[in-house]
Design an enzyme around this catalytic site. Structure first.
Site, PDB file in Angstrom:
ATOM      1  N   ARG A   1    -145.467 -16.497  -6.240  1.00 41.80           N
ATOM      2  CA  ARG A   1    -144.314 -15.888  -5.574  1.00 41.80           C
ATOM      3  C   ARG A   1    -143.048 -16.295  -6.308  1.00 41.80           C
ATOM      4  O   ARG A   1    -143.068 -16.986  -7.304  1.00 41.80           O
ATOM      5  CB  ARG A   1    -144.248 -16.294  -4.099  1.00 41.80           C
ATOM      6  CG  ARG A   1    -144.805 -15.227  -3.136  1.00 41.80           C
ATOM      7  CD  ARG A   1    -144.266 -15.385  -1.728  1.00 41.80           C
ATOM      8  NE  ARG A   1    -142.845 -15.100  -1.653  1.00 41.80           N
ATOM      9  CZ  ARG A   1    -142.044 -15.632  -0.732  1.00 41.80           C
ATOM     10  NH1 ARG A   1    -142.518 -16.463   0.168  1.00 41.80           N
ATOM     11  NH2 ARG A   1    -140.759 -15.320  -0.740  1.00 41.80           N
TER      12      ARG A   1
ATOM     13  N   ARG B   1    -141.270 -15.628 -11.839  1.00 42.63           N
ATOM     14  CA  ARG B   1    -142.668 -15.257 -12.098  1.00 42.63           C
ATOM     15  C   ARG B   1    -142.942 -15.170 -13.586  1.00 42.63           C
ATOM     16  O   ARG B   1    -143.980 -15.624 -14.065  1.00 42.63           O
ATOM     17  CB  ARG B   1    -142.990 -13.916 -11.425  1.00 42.63           C
ATOM     18  CG  ARG B   1    -142.973 -14.023  -9.909  1.00 42.63           C
ATOM     19  CD  ARG B   1    -143.509 -12.763  -9.281  1.00 42.63           C
ATOM     20  NE  ARG B   1    -142.845 -12.516  -7.992  1.00 42.63           N
ATOM     21  CZ  ARG B   1    -143.212 -11.582  -7.137  1.00 42.63           C
ATOM     22  NH1 ARG B   1    -144.224 -10.799  -7.421  1.00 42.63           N
ATOM     23  NH2 ARG B   1    -142.570 -11.420  -6.009  1.00 42.63           N
TER      24      ARG B   1
HETATM   25  N1  LIG Z   1    -141.617  -7.946  -3.180  1.00 40.80           N
HETATM   26  C1  LIG Z   1    -140.580  -8.196  -4.116  1.00 40.80           C
HETATM   27  C2  LIG Z   1    -140.104  -6.953  -4.782  1.00 40.80           C
HETATM   28  N2  LIG Z   1    -139.446  -6.004  -4.100  1.00 40.80           N
HETATM   29  C3  LIG Z   1    -139.172  -4.979  -4.943  1.00 40.80           C
HETATM   30  C4  LIG Z   1    -139.661  -5.316  -6.185  1.00 40.80           C
HETATM   31  C5  LIG Z   1    -139.606  -4.493  -7.391  1.00 40.80           C
HETATM   32  C6  LIG Z   1    -138.609  -3.385  -7.411  1.00 40.80           C
HETATM   33  C7  LIG Z   1    -138.971  -2.182  -6.607  1.00 40.80           C
HETATM   34  O1  LIG Z   1    -140.113  -2.008  -6.139  1.00 40.80           O
HETATM   35  O2  LIG Z   1    -138.060  -1.343  -6.428  1.00 40.80           O
HETATM   36  C8  LIG Z   1    -140.243  -6.584  -6.101  1.00 40.80           C
HETATM   37  C9  LIG Z   1    -140.875  -7.371  -7.174  1.00 40.80           C
HETATM   38  C10 LIG Z   1    -142.301  -7.005  -7.486  1.00 40.80           C
HETATM   39  O3  LIG Z   1    -143.056  -6.529  -6.623  1.00 40.80           O
HETATM   40  O4  LIG Z   1    -142.711  -7.234  -8.622  1.00 40.80           O
END
Ligand SMILES: NCc1[nH]cc(CCC(=O)O)c1CC(=O)O
Length: 309
Positions: free
Chosen positions: A148, A154
């Site tokens: 996370r 990450r």
């Molecule tokens: N949960 C976190 C999150 N919320 C949105 C995104 C990416 C950007 C988007 O989906 O617009 C991310 C990171 C990921 O899942 O890698």
């Protein structure tokens, strides 16, 4: 005319990018408007050592921003639609969905060019049950390891050698300028995205017509139709917490084509279904697909997942 517009935003690099994107577009549209960011640290950003599902789910990312709007300390909040719960507090609602970025999941590795190239037993980082289930269905030999934190964290953990590969949303990587880190864009039949993935939404006070008029030009109707169908499916499945549910809509021949998936976390049971229909019925399509999945056994799978969490 409103002279000032304040944007509530989380403080992660991705959230700030998205808030600045909205800020820049609003400033260009309304040269006389002063647009300010109101950075807020959400509970979801503070608790990083446990899966989201165990600390109260996605709502943790938006609550502080919503409070700021209700208290009159901010006028709009910019969200990743993937993180926005289905229901809004009284007085707040979604007003705009911007044009969607690439909705796919991305395979990121410093060693292997693609998912298919991973050796037996390779360690893959993700804390998304949806990604985990789809990876394990295809490759039961893989070891899924908890990951996370925000996008930069990450990537740093991958670079530290803790994983052979990690899976992230392509949209976040592209927005932050990390597109060259993407080894493989996972096709949607390999990894069906989460509802709303890749789309940025704007929430505001439902009675604030002046603010709504200012942000209206940022709305992208095709993206909104897709996200509406996806969220309707999620809502009917009560996918409020982080759950192994995928749903993804595209336009095809003037219609919406929505695909859905509900999985056990080990990937041993995966239910898939799809539906086509008029764009005007985006909501109904999502609900109907959810009900078909429930009838096929999704309720039992989800009850088991909630039991584990
Ligand atoms: N949960 C976190 C999150 N919320 C949105 C995104 C990416 C950007 C988007 O989906 O617009 C991310 C990171 C990921 O899942 O890698």
């Amino acid at each position: 005319m409103t002279a000032r517009l304040r944007i509530a935003t989380r403080t992660s690099a991705l959230a700030l990018w998205q808030a600045n994107y909205v800020k820049d577009r609003l400033a260009a549209l309304h040269p006389d408007l002063t647009v300010e960011l109101v950075p807020l640290v959400s509970k979801g950003d503070k608790i990083l050592d446990v899966p989201l599902a165990k600390v109260g789910g996605k709502g943790l990312f938006v609550k502080e921003l919503e409070t700021a709007m209700l208290d009159g300390e901010a006028d709009i909040a910019v969200h990743s639609m993937k993180d926005v719960p289905m229901e809004f507090p009284a007085g707040l609602g979604l007003a705009v969905i911007c044009q969607r970025e690439d909705p796919r999941d991305a395979f990121v590795s410093n060693t292997y060019p693609s998912l298919a190239d991973l050796p037996q037993g390779a360690v893959v980082g993700t804390s998304s049950l949806r990604r985990q289930a789809q990876l394990l269905e295809r490759r039961p030999d893989l070891q899924i390891k908890f990951l996370r934190g925000n996008v930069n964290t990450r990537l740093a953990k991958l670079d530290a050698g803790d994983y052979d590969a990690i899976i992230l949303a392509a949209a976040g990587l592209i927005r932050l300028g990390f597109h060259d880190r993407i080894a493989e864009y996972l096709m949607t039949d390999v990894s069906l995205p989460a509802g709303g993935q890749g789309a940025v939404g704007i929430e505001c006070r439902t009675d604030d017509d002046a603010i709504k008029a200012l942000i209206a030009p940022l709305h992208h109707e095709l993206s909104a139709q897709q996200v509406t169908a996806e969220r309707a499916m999620n809502r009917r499945l009560e996918g409020g917490c982080q759950v192994p549910i995928g749903c993804f809509a595209i336009h095809q021949e003037g219609q919406l084509f929505l695909r859905g998936l509900v999985a056990s976390t080990d990937g041993k049971r995966i239910l898939r279904d799809e539906i086509r229909g008029p764009v005007a019925q985006a909501e109904t399509l999502g609900v109907t697909l959810a009900e078909r999945l429930l009838a096929a056994g999704a309720d039992a799978i989800l009850a088991e997942v909630y039991g584990q969490a």
